[in-house]
Enzyme design. Sequence first.
Site, PDB file in Angstrom:
ATOM      1  N   ASN A   7     -81.411  13.313  -7.316  1.00 53.74           N
ATOM      2  CA  ASN A   7     -80.430  12.497  -6.594  1.00 53.74           C
ATOM      3  C   ASN A   7     -81.007  11.085  -6.590  1.00 53.74           C
ATOM      4  O   ASN A   7     -81.892  10.760  -5.814  1.00 53.74           O
ATOM      5  CB  ASN A   7     -80.271  13.056  -5.177  1.00 53.74           C
ATOM      6  CG  ASN A   7     -79.227  12.302  -4.384  1.00 53.74           C
ATOM      7  OD1 ASN A   7     -78.686  11.283  -4.843  1.00 53.74           O
ATOM      8  ND2 ASN A   7     -78.928  12.777  -3.194  1.00 53.74           N
ATOM      9  N   HIS A 177     -68.417  14.807  -0.549  1.00 52.01           N
ATOM     10  CA  HIS A 177     -69.154  15.996  -0.059  1.00 52.01           C
ATOM     11  C   HIS A 177     -68.685  17.257  -0.781  1.00 52.01           C
ATOM     12  O   HIS A 177     -68.852  18.370  -0.272  1.00 52.01           O
ATOM     13  CB  HIS A 177     -68.919  16.243   1.447  1.00 52.01           C
ATOM     14  CG  HIS A 177     -69.607  15.301   2.362  1.00 52.01           C
ATOM     15  ND1 HIS A 177     -69.061  14.938   3.584  1.00 52.01           N
ATOM     16  CD2 HIS A 177     -70.794  14.653   2.272  1.00 52.01           C
ATOM     17  CE1 HIS A 177     -69.886  14.113   4.196  1.00 52.01           C
ATOM     18  NE2 HIS A 177     -70.944  13.909   3.423  1.00 52.01           N
ATOM     19  N   ARG A 238     -69.552   5.062  10.631  1.00 51.67           N
ATOM     20  CA  ARG A 238     -68.239   4.768  10.018  1.00 51.67           C
ATOM     21  C   ARG A 238     -67.112   5.184  10.953  1.00 51.67           C
ATOM     22  O   ARG A 238     -67.200   6.226  11.606  1.00 51.67           O
ATOM     23  CB  ARG A 238     -68.083   5.529   8.692  1.00 51.67           C
ATOM     24  CG  ARG A 238     -69.015   5.048   7.625  1.00 51.67           C
ATOM     25  CD  ARG A 238     -68.882   5.901   6.370  1.00 51.67           C
ATOM     26  NE  ARG A 238     -70.179   6.340   5.932  1.00 51.67           N
ATOM     27  CZ  ARG A 238     -70.416   7.419   5.181  1.00 51.67           C
ATOM     28  NH1 ARG A 238     -69.421   8.174   4.780  1.00 51.67           N
ATOM     29  NH2 ARG A 238     -71.627   7.729   4.822  1.00 51.67           N
ATOM     30  N   GLU A 379     -76.842  21.532  -1.180  1.00 54.94           N
ATOM     31  CA  GLU A 379     -76.212  20.812  -2.287  1.00 54.94           C
ATOM     32  C   GLU A 379     -77.069  20.849  -3.542  1.00 54.94           C
ATOM     33  O   GLU A 379     -76.550  20.967  -4.651  1.00 54.94           O
ATOM     34  CB  GLU A 379     -75.938  19.361  -1.867  1.00 54.94           C
ATOM     35  CG  GLU A 379     -74.779  19.275  -0.890  1.00 54.94           C
ATOM     36  CD  GLU A 379     -74.726  17.960  -0.128  1.00 54.94           C
ATOM     37  OE1 GLU A 379     -75.549  17.786   0.794  1.00 54.94           O
ATOM     38  OE2 GLU A 379     -73.883  17.122  -0.457  1.00 54.94           O
TER      39      GLU A 379
END
Length: 392
Positions: A7, A177, A238, A379
């Site tokens: 990543n 996601h 956010r 993930e």
Amino acid sequence: MKILVLNSGSSSIKFKLFDMKDESVLCSGLIEQIGENDGHLELEFGQKTVKKEVVIKDHAHGLKLLQELLIEHNVVKNFDELAGVGHRVVHGGEYFSSAILIDNKVIKKIEELSPLAPLHNPVNLLGIKAIDREYPSLKQVAVFDTAFHQSLPPKAYVYALPYEYYKNDHVRRYGFHGTSHHYVAKEAAKKLKKDENKTNLITIHLGNGASITAIKDGKSIDTSMGLTPLEGLVMGTRCGDMDPAIVFYLSKRFKLSIDELDKILNKKSGLKGICGYNDMREIEQSAKNGDELARLALEIFCYRVKKYIGAYCVAIGKVDAIVFTGGIGENSSIVREKICCGLEDSIFVKFDKEKNRQDKDIISKDDSKIKIFVIKTNEEFEIARQTYNIIG
Ligand code: ADP
């Protein structure tokens, strides 16, 4: 068969190495401060952690140092031993609806999609290009955050804006996601002992970023994040859903530029905007200590999730299970309780407060028609699995 998952960020690379023979993790770690004077490499394997402070010139250099460290500690003999490398890539646009073997055409397409994710796609490519240059024989696979949501129907992804913005400029809901929602959906299907493609779920990923997805017959049919990860649930910093006219109002009232507003909505809003903290643990503690704004932030956060559960129940029809995941979803019994209490009055969920407080992996009552699961997301493993499926 060893698969390395990367990543890549602008100055860091997170990595995890899997042996797909038994799906075990051989090692994981972080390469940090790439391009700075205080580079840092951290490798965890077994119970051991190895740290190295060294100037890391660029992503290719960081990966070379990683290879050296893996050889030094007998994790691999060299990178040629790897079956392949799986990369997290944030935006696959409408072009990629599943993971793909990387070649020059794919690299070009990810570059072309960069305007949709300017902070992510270019830096994800740094890792891909570094591997391509230094280890050209290694097979690489791109796994996109958006891909799982490419099954959304037009009624869920087209915004009610002039249609040419969608047609010509690709302004639509993409959702993010996806790798996490997909992973927990598969795990939930296993728990339900149902075919993944016949399973209807609401998956709720609550971390610093938060999103909720409606899954029908194993496919994402709606999701709360939009063109960007700003839409939908309240997040750490956010705002999530709000009246878009607030942007015009604030701009006029305080003479704010688009960049300033972008920063306010993305970095200074959400939980942090309401109460000053964006870490849920601090919010819970402050709320307990009587901080009214922390209490309000918690209420708003949970109420937004609850509203979406209602909406997605209707969108899906018959729901088999609701799944909580992500740092908050997996760990905060307080948040899960606030979201799930009262659902029984409107949908067929019987929430079990006691099981929830004990952090059980099933937190609905045995006779609940809709189950509630808590599933730890993974993930990196999902990226390794999709990479393995392509190159295996
Ligand atoms: P990211 O989206 O960056 O991957 P995570 O999924 O790790 O984030 O989630 C981070 C969030 O999880 C933070 O708000 C953190 O406070 C919250 N969190 C982690 N552990 C707990 C806990 N035990 N109780 C409540 N919140 C927690």
